[in-house]
Design a protein around this motif. Structure first.
Motif, PDB file in Angstrom:
ATOM      1  N   ARG A  49       8.113   7.057  11.281  1.00 36.47           N
ATOM      2  CA  ARG A  49       9.201   6.099  11.089  1.00 36.47           C
ATOM      3  C   ARG A  49      10.518   6.566  11.691  1.00 36.47           C
ATOM      4  NH1 ARG A  49       9.577   3.999   5.213  1.00 36.47           N
ATOM      5  NH2 ARG A  49       7.724   2.939   5.994  1.00 36.47           N
ATOM      6  N   VAL A  50      10.974   7.781  11.353  1.00 36.02           N
ATOM      7  CA  VAL A  50      12.314   8.233  11.753  1.00 36.02           C
ATOM      8  C   VAL A  50      12.430   8.392  13.270  1.00 36.02           C
ATOM      9  CG1 VAL A  50      14.029  10.060  11.510  1.00 36.02           C
ATOM     10  CG2 VAL A  50      12.710   9.304   9.521  1.00 36.02           C
ATOM     11  N   PRO A  51      11.510   9.089  13.963  1.00 30.51           N
ATOM     12  CA  PRO A  51      11.654   9.183  15.433  1.00 30.51           C
ATOM     13  C   PRO A  51      11.589   7.824  16.126  1.00 30.51           C
ATOM     14  CG  PRO A  51      10.079  10.799  14.621  1.00 30.51           C
ATOM     15  CD  PRO A  51      10.359   9.889  13.478  1.00 30.51           C
ATOM     16  N   TYR A  81     -16.691   3.355  10.756  1.00 32.24           N
ATOM     17  CA  TYR A  81     -16.204   4.738  10.816  1.00 32.24           C
ATOM     18  C   TYR A  81     -15.387   5.046  12.072  1.00 32.24           C
ATOM     19  CZ  TYR A  81     -19.535   5.370   7.026  1.00 32.24           C
ATOM     20  OH  TYR A  81     -20.222   5.259   5.835  1.00 32.24           O
ATOM     21  N   VAL A  82     -15.303   4.099  13.033  1.00 30.30           N
ATOM     22  CA  VAL A  82     -14.531   4.366  14.259  1.00 30.30           C
ATOM     23  C   VAL A  82     -13.431   3.309  14.435  1.00 30.30           C
ATOM     24  CG1 VAL A  82     -14.598   4.633  16.761  1.00 30.30           C
ATOM     25  CG2 VAL A  82     -16.481   5.513  15.358  1.00 30.30           C
ATOM     26  N   LEU A  83     -13.841   2.035  14.530  1.00 26.83           N
ATOM     27  CA  LEU A  83     -12.872   0.990  14.874  1.00 26.83           C
ATOM     28  C   LEU A  83     -11.892   0.719  13.732  1.00 26.83           C
ATOM     29  CD1 LEU A  83     -15.185  -1.532  16.763  1.00 26.83           C
ATOM     30  CD2 LEU A  83     -13.689   0.210  17.713  1.00 26.83           C
ATOM     31  N   VAL A  84     -12.368   0.696  12.498  1.00 25.42           N
ATOM     32  CA  VAL A  84     -11.466   0.400  11.372  1.00 25.42           C
ATOM     33  C   VAL A  84     -10.401   1.479  11.207  1.00 25.42           C
ATOM     34  CG1 VAL A  84     -11.367   0.118   8.873  1.00 25.42           C
ATOM     35  CG2 VAL A  84     -13.131  -1.063  10.192  1.00 25.42           C
ATOM     36  N   PRO A  85     -10.746   2.804  11.210  1.00 29.68           N
ATOM     37  CA  PRO A  85      -9.657   3.808  11.122  1.00 29.68           C
ATOM     38  C   PRO A  85      -8.678   3.748  12.289  1.00 29.68           C
ATOM     39  CG  PRO A  85     -11.768   4.796  10.559  1.00 29.68           C
ATOM     40  CD  PRO A  85     -12.074   3.445  11.120  1.00 29.68           C
ATOM     41  N   VAL A  86      -9.217   3.576  13.517  1.00 27.35           N
ATOM     42  CA  VAL A  86      -8.308   3.486  14.671  1.00 27.35           C
ATOM     43  C   VAL A  86      -7.411   2.248  14.558  1.00 27.35           C
ATOM     44  CG1 VAL A  86      -8.215   3.181  17.172  1.00 27.35           C
ATOM     45  CG2 VAL A  86      -9.843   4.779  16.176  1.00 27.35           C
ATOM     46  N   GLY A  87      -7.979   1.106  14.135  1.00 21.07           N
ATOM     47  CA  GLY A  87      -7.173  -0.106  13.963  1.00 21.07           C
ATOM     48  C   GLY A  87      -6.100   0.062  12.898  1.00 21.07           C
ATOM     49  N   ARG A  88      -6.454   0.757  11.791  1.00 17.01           N
ATOM     50  CA  ARG A  88      -5.429   0.988  10.764  1.00 17.01           C
ATOM     51  C   ARG A  88      -4.300   1.857  11.288  1.00 17.01           C
ATOM     52  NH1 ARG A  88      -9.203   2.105   5.367  1.00 17.01           N
ATOM     53  NH2 ARG A  88      -9.910  -0.070   5.132  1.00 17.01           N
ATOM     54  N   ALA A  89      -4.656   2.902  12.046  1.00 15.53           N
ATOM     55  CA  ALA A  89      -3.597   3.757  12.608  1.00 15.53           C
ATOM     56  C   ALA A  89      -2.713   2.976  13.575  1.00 15.53           C
ATOM     57  CB  ALA A  89      -4.229   4.959  13.322  1.00 15.53           C
ATOM     58  N   LEU A  90      -3.352   2.184  14.445  1.00 18.94           N
ATOM     59  CA  LEU A  90      -2.550   1.371  15.371  1.00 18.94           C
ATOM     60  C   LEU A  90      -1.721   0.335  14.622  1.00 18.94           C
ATOM     61  CD1 LEU A  90      -5.133   0.770  18.249  1.00 18.94           C
ATOM     62  CD2 LEU A  90      -3.208   2.371  18.212  1.00 18.94           C
ATOM     63  N   GLY A  91      -2.266  -0.242  13.527  1.00 15.23           N
ATOM     64  CA  GLY A  91      -1.490  -1.183  12.719  1.00 15.23           C
ATOM     65  C   GLY A  91      -0.274  -0.536  12.103  1.00 15.23           C
ATOM     66  N   VAL A  92      -0.431   0.701  11.604  1.00 15.37           N
ATOM     67  CA  VAL A  92       0.714   1.416  11.038  1.00 15.37           C
ATOM     68  C   VAL A  92       1.772   1.648  12.098  1.00 15.37           C
ATOM     69  CG1 VAL A  92       1.446   3.603  10.024  1.00 15.37           C
ATOM     70  CG2 VAL A  92      -0.623   2.477   9.183  1.00 15.37           C
ATOM     71  N   GLU A  94       0.827  -1.194   0.000  1.00 15.81           N
ATOM     72  CA  GLU A  94       0.000   0.000   0.000  1.00 15.81           C
ATOM     73  C   GLU A  94       0.869   1.254   0.000  1.00 15.81           C
ATOM     74  OE1 GLU A  94      -2.512  -0.199   3.327  1.00 15.81           O
ATOM     75  OE2 GLU A  94      -3.621  -1.998   2.646  1.00 15.81           O
ATOM     76  N   PRO A  95       0.422   2.300  -0.632  1.00 17.72           N
ATOM     77  CA  PRO A  95       1.217   3.544  -0.636  1.00 17.72           C
ATOM     78  C   PRO A  95       1.322   4.115   0.769  1.00 17.72           C
ATOM     79  CG  PRO A  95      -0.973   3.918  -1.568  1.00 17.72           C
ATOM     80  CD  PRO A  95      -0.826   2.429  -1.405  1.00 17.72           C
ATOM     81  N   GLU A  96       2.522   4.576   1.110  1.00 16.49           N
ATOM     82  CA  GLU A  96       2.768   5.145   2.428  1.00 16.49           C
ATOM     83  C   GLU A  96       2.306   6.596   2.463  1.00 16.49           C
ATOM     84  OE1 GLU A  96       6.839   4.695   3.205  1.00 16.49           O
ATOM     85  OE2 GLU A  96       6.772   2.493   3.392  1.00 16.49           O
ATOM     86  N   GLY A  97       1.671   6.924   3.584  1.00 17.50           N
ATOM     87  CA  GLY A  97       1.180   8.280   3.732  1.00 17.50           C
ATOM     88  C   GLY A  97       2.101   9.131   4.579  1.00 17.50           C
TER      89      GLY A  97
END
Length: 334
Positions: A18-20, A195-206, A8-11
């Motif tokens: 990543r760097v910190p 609209y709540v759990l999927v976006p939060v899960g994606r952010a935590l996955g990243v 997937e393209p990185e945002g």
């Protein structure tokens, strides 16, 4: 259907995290990796130079104390004794006993068949089998075919009808009662999930994926740094301790120990040659004194070696060989 495995393209969130994260993880992981490498090196050296020789010694002691004595006892005492007993005791007794056992077995078999087998066979064939066949099997077969089979068909038809009625009632109940209630209950859950759990899960996955990748990258970087530090310490130890010690050992060996060893060896050879010459002189002097006093050859002592006597041509007498005087050779030291 094949799944699309393209990355997937990185945002911007991924690039900002990543760097910190990698810097922080490197600071945390580097001491752990260096301690791990040091403990691994110590463990390898302890296994190579302590546990392995100790294991060999323990194995040799165990073999010498517990295996070799019993193996020798088995090979040189038990096996010959067993062979002797088998050949001279058991075999002569076994042949008559075997023949007696065969005849006794034949007799007992005939008696057993006559007393136990044939009466029971006749009882089973002419009494038990007719009673069981006509008193139990035939009535049960008639009962199964004439009574149980029609009753089972009727029960099966009734169960199928009852199942059809209950199924029709369940479908109508779900369609008119449970489906609207399920839709009203599931809609908020779907909205919450989408609209709540999927976006939060994606952010935590990243975040988790970046932390895991940072740990792997920093572990490899810390390993390279640790190996570089280890090579530097090895180079310093060799140049500060190992090389001077090796040079001192070579100098002492070449200029002190080797000449001293050669001098000691030459002195020992000279002392041995002088002792042999002195012993030969003492023997000759003792023989001359004996010949001058008693007029005959001196007796040979048990400690003195008797040399081989050479025969003269045309006679059976032997002439004692005279041992040549030992020469003392002095090697010129280089």
């Amino acid at each position: 259907m094949e799944l699309d495995r393209r990355p997937e393209p990185e945002g911007c969130l991924t690039a900002a995290i990543r760097v910190p994260v990698r810097i922080v993880v490197l600071v945390v992981v580097l001491p752990v990796r260096m301690v791990w490498d040091a403990l691994s090196w110590v463990g390898r050296q302890f296994y190579r130079y302590v546990l392995t020789p100790l294991g060999r010694v323990v194995r040799a002691l165990a073999m010498a104390l517990f295996v070799w004595p019993w193996a020798g006892l088995w090979r040189w005492a038990v096996v010959p004794a067993a062979r002797w007993v088998h050949r001279w005791v058991l075999t002569p007794l076994g042949h008559p006993m075997g023949a007696l056992g065969r005849w006794a077995g034949i007799l007992l078999g005939w008696v057993g068949r006559a007393l136990f087998v044939r009466p029971w066979v006749a009882l089973w064939r002419y009494v038990v089998v007719p009673v069981v066949r006509y008193g139990l099997v035939i009535p049960l077969v008639w009962l199964y075919g004439a009574v149980l089979t029609p009753l089972g068909h009727a029960l099966a038809w009734a169960v199928r009808g009852l199942g059809a009625v209950l199924g029709w009632l369940a479908v109508k109940t779900y369609r008119f009662l449970l489906r609207p209630f399920g839709i009203a209950l599931a809609f908020p859950l779907v909205v919450l999930w989408r609209y709540v759990l999927v976006p939060v899960g994606r952010a935590l996955g990243v975040v988790g994926r970046e932390i895991g990748g940072a740990v792997g990258v920093c572990w490899r970087i810390a390993g390279r740094i640790s190996r570089a530090v280890g090579r530097g310490l090895k180079w310093l130890g060799w140049n500060l301790v190992g090389r001077p010690v090796r040079a001192a050992w070579r100098w002492s060996h070449d200029y002190v120990l080797a000449p001293a060893g050669r001098a000691v060896a030459d002195a020992a050879r000279g002392v041995r040659a002088a002792l042999r010459s002195a012993r030969a002189t003492v023997r000759d002097t003792r023989r001359e004194v004996w010949r001058a006093l008693f007029g005959g050859p001196a007796p040979v002592e048990a400690r003195e070696p008797i040399g081989a006597r050479a025969r003269t041509l045309g006679s059976t007498t032997t002439v004692p060989e005279v041992a040549p005087e030992p020469e003392i050779s002095l090697r010129k030291q280089g």
